[in-house]
Structures are given as C-alpha cells and as structure tokens.
Scaffold this motif. Structure first.
Motif, PDB file in Angstrom:
ATOM      1  N   UNK A 170       0.819  -1.202   0.000  1.00  0.00           N
ATOM      2  CA  UNK A 170       0.000   0.000   0.000  1.00  0.00           C
ATOM      3  C   UNK A 170       0.859   1.261   0.000  1.00  0.00           C
ATOM      4  N   UNK A 171       1.960   1.222   0.749  1.00  0.00           N
ATOM      5  CA  UNK A 171       2.884   2.363   0.770  1.00  0.00           C
ATOM      6  C   UNK A 171       3.481   2.599  -0.625  1.00  0.00           C
ATOM      7  N   UNK A 172       3.900   1.498  -1.270  1.00  0.00           N
ATOM      8  CA  UNK A 172       4.493   1.597  -2.597  1.00  0.00           C
ATOM      9  C   UNK A 172       3.462   2.114  -3.604  1.00  0.00           C
ATOM     10  N   UNK A 173       2.247   1.617  -3.505  1.00  0.00           N
ATOM     11  CA  UNK A 173       1.174   2.048  -4.398  1.00  0.00           C
ATOM     12  C   UNK A 173       0.921   3.545  -4.251  1.00  0.00           C
ATOM     13  N   UNK A 174       0.910   4.008  -3.015  1.00  0.00           N
ATOM     14  CA  UNK A 174       0.684   5.431  -2.757  1.00  0.00           C
ATOM     15  C   UNK A 174       1.818   6.270  -3.332  1.00  0.00           C
ATOM     16  N   UNK A 175       3.051   5.795  -3.150  1.00  0.00           N
ATOM     17  CA  UNK A 175       4.219   6.537  -3.660  1.00  0.00           C
ATOM     18  C   UNK A 175       4.203   6.608  -5.186  1.00  0.00           C
ATOM     19  N   UNK A 176       3.925   5.486  -5.830  1.00  0.00           N
ATOM     20  CA  UNK A 176       3.881   5.460  -7.290  1.00  0.00           C
ATOM     21  C   UNK A 176       2.779   6.383  -7.815  1.00  0.00           C
ATOM     22  N   UNK A 177       1.651   6.410  -7.112  1.00  0.00           N
ATOM     23  CA  UNK A 177       0.552   7.284  -7.514  1.00  0.00           C
ATOM     24  C   UNK A 177       0.979   8.745  -7.435  1.00  0.00           C
ATOM     25  N   UNK A 178       1.681   9.100  -6.345  1.00  0.00           N
ATOM     26  CA  UNK A 178       2.156  10.477  -6.206  1.00  0.00           C
ATOM     27  C   UNK A 178       3.152  10.842  -7.305  1.00  0.00           C
ATOM     28  N   UNK A 179       3.931   9.851  -7.738  1.00  0.00           N
ATOM     29  CA  UNK A 179       4.929  10.093  -8.784  1.00  0.00           C
ATOM     30  C   UNK A 179       4.335   9.988 -10.182  1.00  0.00           C
ATOM     31  N   UNK A 180       3.054   9.609 -10.255  1.00  0.00           N
ATOM     32  CA  UNK A 180       2.403   9.466 -11.551  1.00  0.00           C
ATOM     33  C   UNK A 180       2.899   8.274 -12.332  1.00  0.00           C
ATOM     34  N   UNK A 181       3.360   7.222 -11.646  1.00  0.00           N
ATOM     35  CA  UNK A 181       3.921   6.037 -12.293  1.00  0.00           C
ATOM     36  C   UNK A 181       2.895   4.904 -12.298  1.00  0.00           C
ATOM     37  N   UNK A 182       2.680   4.305 -13.440  1.00  0.00           N
ATOM     38  CA  UNK A 182       1.799   3.139 -13.563  1.00  0.00           C
ATOM     39  C   UNK A 182       2.640   1.982 -14.106  1.00  0.00           C
ATOM     40  N   UNK A 183       2.989   0.986 -13.273  1.00  0.00           N
ATOM     41  CA  UNK A 183       3.823  -0.141 -13.728  1.00  0.00           C
ATOM     42  C   UNK A 183       3.161  -0.871 -14.892  1.00  0.00           C
TER      43      UNK A 183
END
Length: 231
Positions: A197-210
C-alpha cells in the motif's frame, strides 16, 4: 438458583440445622430459612425434612448435594487454572507481517521461548489489517503490525523502525535514473500488505503506472524472483 444459595444449602445439609448454619455463616436465621424456601420453590421440590432436632435431606436433597459438591469442585479448579502464575504459561497467539516474522522476530521468539517454556506460542503471519481485526475480535492476543496506528480499543507500543526501500537488479537502478519505472514489472506481496500500500501510494504520487504487477504469497518467493531478474 445461585452459587450463594448452594453454599447455604450445603452448610445447612452439613450441620443438619438452620440455626447452626446461620451461626457458622454469620447470617440471620430468618435469612437462611428464606433462602432455602426460595431454593426449593425455584427447583419445585422439597430438599429438607423439618423436625424438632433440625433438618434432614430428602432424596432430592441428596441428589442436589452431590451436584453441589461437583459444582464447587469445578469452581475451585477454574479459579486455580485462571489464577495468575509466577511463570507465564498457556496459549499465546501472536500475529505478524511475514517480513517482520522473517527478519526481526526469530531472535526475540527464541529468547522468549527459553525464558518461558510453559507458554504455547502460536505465530500467525498476514497483513496488518487482518491482524488488527483479529486482535479486536480477541482471536489474537497481540500482533506486530505497521504503524503509526491509533485505535481507542488498542494499546500500541513502538518496537522498531524500518527503512522502506525498493529492491531490484541493475535494470531498476537504470530505470530510476531515467525515470522509466513504469516500464518495469512490479513484484509485490498479497493485497492488504502494508508495504504494498505504501508503494502504491508513492507510485501514484509520482504518476507512475507499472506495466505489470505480479503478486506473491511469500517473501522468499518474491525475493527469489527479484534475484532471478523477473521484476
């Protein structure tokens, strides 16, 4: 029928006299008489034969005294089992995130088991949300979870701090430098995992979609696949 009435009944049966039982229990004789009448009414039977010398148990009274003895014996055993012992013993259910159980807990659990061998420790791994619910529903005695955590029905204590990092091979380092993280396959633990969940939140803030997300049920399998270059 209550426990105190049974105690009074037992005393009357042992002394064969309401007056003697009242003196022994430090009760007014009228109170003893009333309690015995109430007990007989609740059971809808006669427990004593009344006579000039005192009282004698009826056949039904003999049956009740047998059961009363069993009840008091069970109560004594229950008190003994539940009494706090000098040394902890009995079952102890603890929850933990899988990563915490693998990295931090082995040395603590080993020391605890050596200090308190009479405790039957049961460790259950799973996500933070699952353990919080289990503790609240009294299915676990406690749990190692990710925080910060604030809940009115829970007592929390910080045990250790962790640094959250991304783990990968050389491709990850290159992608981070070129800001092309969304080109990588992301390997994560099951849903509900705090780190996920932490990683998902960080990626969302960075605008990154794996480009792809692969889910694993165990930390060992996940780390092995990262080492093999899967993601």
């Amino acid at each position: 029928m209550d426990i105190q009435s049974l105690r009074i009944f037992k005393a009357v049966a042992e002394y064969g006299s309401i007056s003697k039982a009242a003196k022994e229990l430090n009760y007014a004789q009228s109170n003893i008489t009333t309690r015995m009448q109430q007990l007989e009414n609740s059971l809808q039977t006669v427990l004593f034969y009344r006579h000039n010398k005192g009282v004698t148990l009826t056949a039904k009274g003999e049956v009740l005294i047998t059961y009363a003895d069993k009840i008091f014996r069970i109560l004594d055993e229950t008190k003994e089992v539940l009494r706090d012992q000098e040394e902890p013993q009995g079952p102890l259910g603890i929850g933990s995130m899988e990563t915490t159980a693998a990295v931090h807990l082995p040395r603590f659990l080993s020391r605890y088991h050596s200090a308190y061998p009479q405790v039957d420790l049961n460790l259950k791994t799973g996500p933070t949300s699952q353990h919080i619910e289990a503790v609240l529903n009294y299915k676990l005695d406690g749990a190692f979870v990710s925080g910060p955590l604030s809940h009115p029905d829970l007592i929390t204590k910080k045990v250790f701090s962790e640094e959250l990092v991304l783990v990968g091979n050389s491709l990850l380092s290159q992608s981070l430098k070129s800001h092309k993280v969304d080109d990588l396959t992301l390997l994560v633990l099951h849903k509900g995992c705090f780190y996920r969940e932490k990683l998902k939140h960080w990626l969302h803030e960075e605008g990154v979609i794996p480009s792809k997300v692969m889910e694993f049920g165990s930390l060992d399998a996940l780390m092995g696949c990262i080492a093999a270059g899967l993601g």
